[in-house]
Design an enzyme around this catalytic site. Structure first.
Site, PDB file in Angstrom:
ATOM      1  N   GLY A   1     -18.705 -26.262 -18.007  1.00 36.76           N
ATOM      2  CA  GLY A   1     -19.588 -25.531 -17.101  1.00 36.76           C
ATOM      3  C   GLY A   1     -19.153 -24.093 -16.902  1.00 36.76           C
ATOM      4  N   GLU A   2     -17.866 -23.890 -16.659  1.00 31.67           N
ATOM      5  CA  GLU A   2     -17.346 -22.537 -16.464  1.00 31.67           C
ATOM      6  C   GLU A   2     -17.447 -21.724 -17.757  1.00 31.67           C
ATOM      7  OE1 GLU A   2     -15.774 -25.262 -15.552  1.00 31.67           O
ATOM      8  OE2 GLU A   2     -15.724 -25.124 -13.361  1.00 31.67           O
TER       9      GLU A   2
END
EC number: 2.4.99.12
Length: 430
Positions: free
Chosen positions: A64-65
């Site tokens: 996600g990051e």
């Protein structure tokens, strides 16, 4: 650094030195069903086969990051093609996303043990460390500062719960964490206030918004599944459950089969966050004699998908699964994980449902919920009610999706603001 802080830091270093090898074994075991670390597992302990004389170090964590940071890193590399850029992740799924960026070198981040971090710094000698969101590890911060590395936290967020814990130990936190940071670029005003509360100089705290609003998903992949969706009978309705975690798959499947009693044309696209979730879903469906198809076992165009449930057992195809859906539940929110990015379905004008645990994306969900682009289901009973509300009202389904898209679009612009501040730090400390 005060004596109390120095003692704590020395004990922390001793503890992490002893347990780092065990942590590597645990991570390798945990990742055995996901893309594994393989021979590169030694990088977690600071063993690398090459080195640089100088670099810029970006640190992200997981998928996600990495996805959120990718446009920023790409823009940074384009602006500074002569700089060596090293990007670290902790997870293998994050590594896969980062490796899509041209002009960077990816390695796995060292665990926060003094030997591992020191070895990393010796190999790559970063002049600047740009940390994504919340990765404030004592060894990384303090040893980087010892090497003269300037540290900036970007897309920074700090939940109130975390801030409260930090504020219980103000001297330790200020000496070991807050005083080591050159600049903090926060997602929201509340995040900025919390970083100031833990001891970061107010002049070093800026508000740039969330990079996650600037995401650039794979639209071609979404359109490919949207074309498949249009070939299916119009009466079909597809509920998506994206990035689910342990103890969520069973709840969602129970709600789904309860809904099917009144909505026989309803189908479910279930995409677990991790591969072990696929096994959990299969076990549940076999026990209730439910029909399902694995993505990898069906035709690529899903022309043979006529089962109750499609289980997404592939990685990197979130946009494909979203393209099949009329309504999306974002996982990691019925259990205390903190939720996953709602701006991905919002980008494609899909109405969103979340459980009560969405603190990882507090600002985004709060805005979506307030505007009517997302709804909260506190438990399985409420999840049933919210899903039924949408299934009964196609106009509400469409309207909610449009609002979600508007919220996502209005939040854009963080990438440029963040990039400008990062370049300011380069000019201040070449």
């Amino acid at each position: 650094m005060k004596c109390k802080s120095r003692l704590f830091f020395l004990l922390y270093c001793l503890f992490t030195t002893i347990f780092a090898p065990l942590a590597v074994l645990f991570l390798c075991y945990k990742k055995r069903k996901d893309p594994p670390y393989g021979r590169r597992a030694c990088e977690l302990l600071g063993h690398y086969s090459f080195s640089f004389r100088r670099c810029i170090w970006f640190h992200t964590v997981s998928m996600g990051e990495a996805i959120a940071a990718r446009p920023l890193i790409q823009a940074f590399v384009r602006r500074h093609p002569k700089l060596t850029v090293v990007v670290t992740t902790t997870t293998t799924t994050g590594a896969r996303e980062i490796n899509k960026i041209e002009g960077i070198t990816h390695v796995f981040a060292p665990l926060d043990s003094p030997l591992a971090v020191y070895s990393f710094l010796q190999h790559f000698k970063p002049s600047h460390l740009f940390i994504m969101e919340t990765e404030l590890w004592p060894c990384a911060l303090n040893l980087s500062r010892y090497f003269g590395t300037k540290i900036c936290v970007f897309n920074a967020r700090m939940p109130e719960k975390t801030c409260y814990k930090y504020c219980k130990h103000p001297t330790l936190v200020k000496d070991i964490i807050a005083s080591r940071i050159f600049m903090v670029l926060c997602q929201t005003r509340k995040d900025a206030e919390r970083f100031v509360r833990i001891g970061v100089d107010k002049e070093r705290v800026k508000i740039t918004g969330s990079l996650k609003y600037d995401l650039r998903p794979d639209e071609a992949l979404f359109r490919s599944s949207r074309r498949i969706r249009k070939q299916w009978p119009k009466e079909r309705l597809i509920l998506g459950a994206i990035s689910t975690h342990e103890n969520e798959e069973d709840m969602i499947l129970e709600v789904f089969y309860s809904l099917r009693e009144d909505y026989p044309h309803l189908q479910l696209v279930l995409v677990p966050r991790h591969q072990d979730g696929v096994t959990r879903a299969e076990n549940f469906l076999q026990n209730v004699t439910g029909t399902y198809g694995l993505r990898t076992a069906l035709q690529r165009d899903l022309s043979d998908f006529n089962q109750d449930v499609l289980i997404g057992n592939t990685m990197g195809e979130i946009e494909f699964y979203l393209g099949l859906c009329d309504l999306v539940f974002m996982g990691g929110s019925l259990v205390d994980v903190g939720g996953h990015n709602p701006l991905e379905p919002a980008y494609f004008s899909l109405p969103i449902i979340t459980g009560p645990f969405y603190y990882n994306f507090q600002e985004q969900f709060d805005t979506l919920i307030e505007r009517g682009g997302a709804y909260v289901a506190n438990d399985s009973r409420r999840l049933y009610s919210v899903c039924e509300m949408f299934l009964k009202d196609q106009e509400l389904l469409s309207k909610t999706g449009i609002i979600a898209f508007d919220v996502q679009q209005e939040g854009r612009g963080s990438t440029i603001a963040t990039l400008n501040y990062l370049e300011e730090s380069l000019r201040a400390y070449p």
